[in-house]
Design an enzyme around this catalytic site. Structure first.
Site, short mmCIF file in Angstrom:
data_model
loop_
_atom_site.label_atom_id
_atom_site.label_comp_id
_atom_site.label_asym_id
_atom_site.label_seq_id
_atom_site.Cartn_x
_atom_site.Cartn_y
_atom_site.Cartn_z
N SER A 137 87.29 67.06 83.23
CA SER A 137 87.06 68.12 84.20
C SER A 137 87.58 67.67 85.55
O SER A 137 87.50 66.48 85.90
CB SER A 137 85.56 68.44 84.30
OG SER A 137 85.32 69.32 85.39
N TYR A 150 77.32 65.01 84.59
CA TYR A 150 78.48 65.59 83.89
C TYR A 150 79.73 64.79 84.20
O TYR A 150 80.51 64.44 83.30
CB TYR A 150 78.64 67.05 84.32
CG TYR A 150 79.78 67.79 83.67
CD1 TYR A 150 79.74 68.12 82.32
CD2 TYR A 150 80.90 68.19 84.41
CE1 TYR A 150 80.77 68.82 81.72
CE2 TYR A 150 81.93 68.89 83.82
CZ TYR A 150 81.87 69.20 82.48
OH TYR A 150 82.90 69.89 81.89
#
Length: 242
Positions: A137, A150
């Site tokens: 990401s 995350y």
């Protein structure tokens, strides 16, 4: 010989769009899914209606036996595996101070252990000339507050992917990571105010959110013949945020 792709997280969002795109590019596709059988069946049905070949297989990506069974199903149905696009993932948002470590364990299990389990089977079973595409990401480089759990798991995905690319020397298998920026999926919109959505959409110089089709196009490039000289790389598909 028809080439075969396994797509984890294939029932919705980016994963589902990858299923559709790779099928349109001529791949037989295995749509892996964690729990939403209805959406996975729908995705496969759309491929078949368009003249493609696809099956849905349920697999918890962190369960190595379930992942092995998914590869078994691909080999039994289509004869082998040429591409793996590992789009399955989980997000937990929390500041470090407030993080429930049980939530950290959960996101780690899916994003890190799950990536290792899928990559392990890919390393063992991809046919020569194949491709493994994992997903990180762009928040890894943006360091947004509340994204540390995350981000930590996605940094681990990047590290593992770069090492694996070198471990597969001599196999003619490419291994790369795509790091999407903010992308217009149900998961992205969930819990966000319109103000937050507008702010994130304005960040890239292209001044819009990414779409699942944007990310599927990047995946198709790495999975196809034009991406054969790209290996051990991180592709930030984010409209120029960073």
């Amino acid at each position: 010989m028809t080439r075969t792709a396994i797509v984890t997280g294939g029932s919705r969002g980016i994963g589902r769009e990858i299923v559709t795109r790779l099928a349109a590019d001529g791949f037989a596709v295995v749509a892996g899914y964690a729990g939403n059988e209805e959406l996975a069946t729908e995705a496969v049905g759309e491929v078949r209606e368009s003249g493609g070949r696809a099956i849905a297989v349920r697999a918890d990506v962190a369960d190595e036996r379930a992942v092995a069974a998914m590869f078994d199903a691909a080999e039994a149905e289509f004869g082998g595996v040429d591409v793996v696009a590992h789009a399955a993932g989980k997000m937990v948002q929390s500041t470090v101070a407030d993080l429930d470590l049980a939530d950290l364990d959960e996101v780690y299990r899916t994003n890190v252990r799950g990536t290792f389990a899928v990559a392990q089977q890919a390393a063992r079973r991809l046919r020569d000339g194949g491709a493994l595409i994992t997903f990180s990401s762009s928040v890894v480089a943006l360091a947004f507050p509340a994204y540390s759990p995350y981000t930590a798991t996605k940094r681990a995905v990047e590290a593992m992917t770069m090492v694996l690319a070198r471990e597969l020397r001599g196999r003619d298998i490419t291994v790369n990571t795509i790091a999407p920026g903010p992308t217009a999926t149900d998961l992205f919109f969930e819990g966000k105010t319109q103000e937050t959505i507008d702010r994130l959409a304005a960040q890239p110089p292209l001044e819009r959110l990414g779409t699942p089709a944007d990310i599927a196009a990047a995946t198709a490039f790495l999975a196809g013949p034009d991406g054969r000289w790209i290996n051990g790389q991180l592709l930030r598909a984010n409209g120029g945020i960073i």
